[in-house]
Design an enzyme around this catalytic site. Sequence first.
Site, PDB file in Angstrom:
ATOM      1  CG  LEU A  21     -13.214   6.933  47.444  1.00  0.00           C
ATOM      2  CD1 LEU A  21     -12.144   5.879  47.161  1.00  0.00           C
ATOM      3  CD2 LEU A  21     -12.832   7.740  48.675  1.00  0.00           C
ATOM      4  CG  ASP A  63     -20.260   7.516  51.082  1.00  0.00           C
ATOM      5  OD1 ASP A  63     -19.070   7.818  51.265  1.00  0.00           O
ATOM      6  OD2 ASP A  63     -20.670   6.981  50.035  1.00  0.00           O
ATOM      7  CG  ASP A  69     -21.156  15.313  53.866  1.00  0.00           C
ATOM      8  OD1 ASP A  69     -20.660  16.435  54.065  1.00  0.00           O
ATOM      9  OD2 ASP A  69     -20.467  14.293  53.638  1.00  0.00           O
ATOM     10  NE  ARG A  88     -22.772  10.642  51.549  1.00  0.00           N
ATOM     11  CZ  ARG A  88     -22.167  11.444  52.432  1.00  0.00           C
ATOM     12  NH1 ARG A  88     -21.255  12.300  52.040  1.00  0.00           N
ATOM     13  NH2 ARG A  88     -22.492  11.379  53.716  1.00  0.00           N
ATOM     14  NE  ARG A 133     -19.282  14.472  46.010  1.00  0.00           N
ATOM     15  CZ  ARG A 133     -18.996  13.535  46.906  1.00  0.00           C
ATOM     16  NH1 ARG A 133     -19.579  13.566  48.099  1.00  0.00           N
ATOM     17  NH2 ARG A 133     -18.138  12.576  46.627  1.00  0.00           N
ATOM     18  CG  HIS A 163     -17.109  18.434  51.602  1.00  0.00           C
ATOM     19  ND1 HIS A 163     -17.167  17.215  52.256  1.00  0.00           N
ATOM     20  CD2 HIS A 163     -18.125  18.429  50.696  1.00  0.00           C
ATOM     21  CE1 HIS A 163     -18.161  16.498  51.768  1.00  0.00           C
ATOM     22  NE2 HIS A 163     -18.760  17.209  50.823  1.00  0.00           N
ATOM     23  CB  CYS A 250     -17.334  14.242  57.628  1.00  0.00           C
ATOM     24  SG  CYS A 250     -16.001  13.061  57.666  1.00  0.00           S
TER      25      CYS A 250
END
Length: 267
Positions: A21, A63, A69, A88, A133, A163, A250
């Site tokens: 998060l 995730d 992603d 991730r 990111r 994002h 997503c």
Amino acid sequence: MRRPVTAITRQVSASINNCELSFHARQPIDVAKAMAQHKAYEDCLAGLGVRIVSLPAEPELPDAVFVEDPAVVVDEVAVISIMGAPSRRPEASSLAEALSHYRPIKFLVEPATLDGGDVLRAGRFIFVGLSQRTNQEGIAQLSDMFRVYDYQVQSVEVRGCLHLKSACSYIGNDTVLVNRSLIDAERFRGFELVDVPDEEPAAANALLVQDVVIIPASFPKTRALLEQRGFRVQTIDLSELQKAEAGVTCTSLIFNHEAMAAEDRGV
């Protein structure tokens, strides 16, 4: 004539409460309800004629349901990214294997970082968010890879959200749904911009499938606004997944099935 469309999805991990998060306060996620909402999401896509390729959950990767992603897919190629959150990055290997049946695969290399949620495609234009990111090197490598296929890649600075597609989405008809407080909307000069209502600042993430715009059910004012403008809108309840900073884009990786299919490449 509509082109056949495929969506890769992945089942919800039981560990989703340990998700990354960045901008949301952590709230308990009802895992069973999240799984049911994800199934309803897949059913929504299937009802619009999308072929669903559902991957099994990754129990140790909270995730992993957010398959958008780890990769960026266009008609000619799939690019496997290096996600901005190190926790991730193990999600990418199984997704690369799944995509290899549909596209040639290319890989970003360090020091690039890039999340697919930062990549917005509108025809031959590809906008990439410079965010927490995604870094400049990631944008530069993606631009180099796509230039040979005649895509124009442009960077867009993102502020105050996870994002680029948290801040804006392409919804067809040369139109972008946008929250201007989160990006420089001038980067989308030449497109018609539809501003999300002030009461629904998180509503700019929308998913265009065929000629239908999918948005969360929690944004009724945005739905009414789009319908007044002649868009076909379908809503879906993603309340549990939204606690993990999710939007409607997503949890699927959508691409034209017929473009560079594996059987056409002799794979």
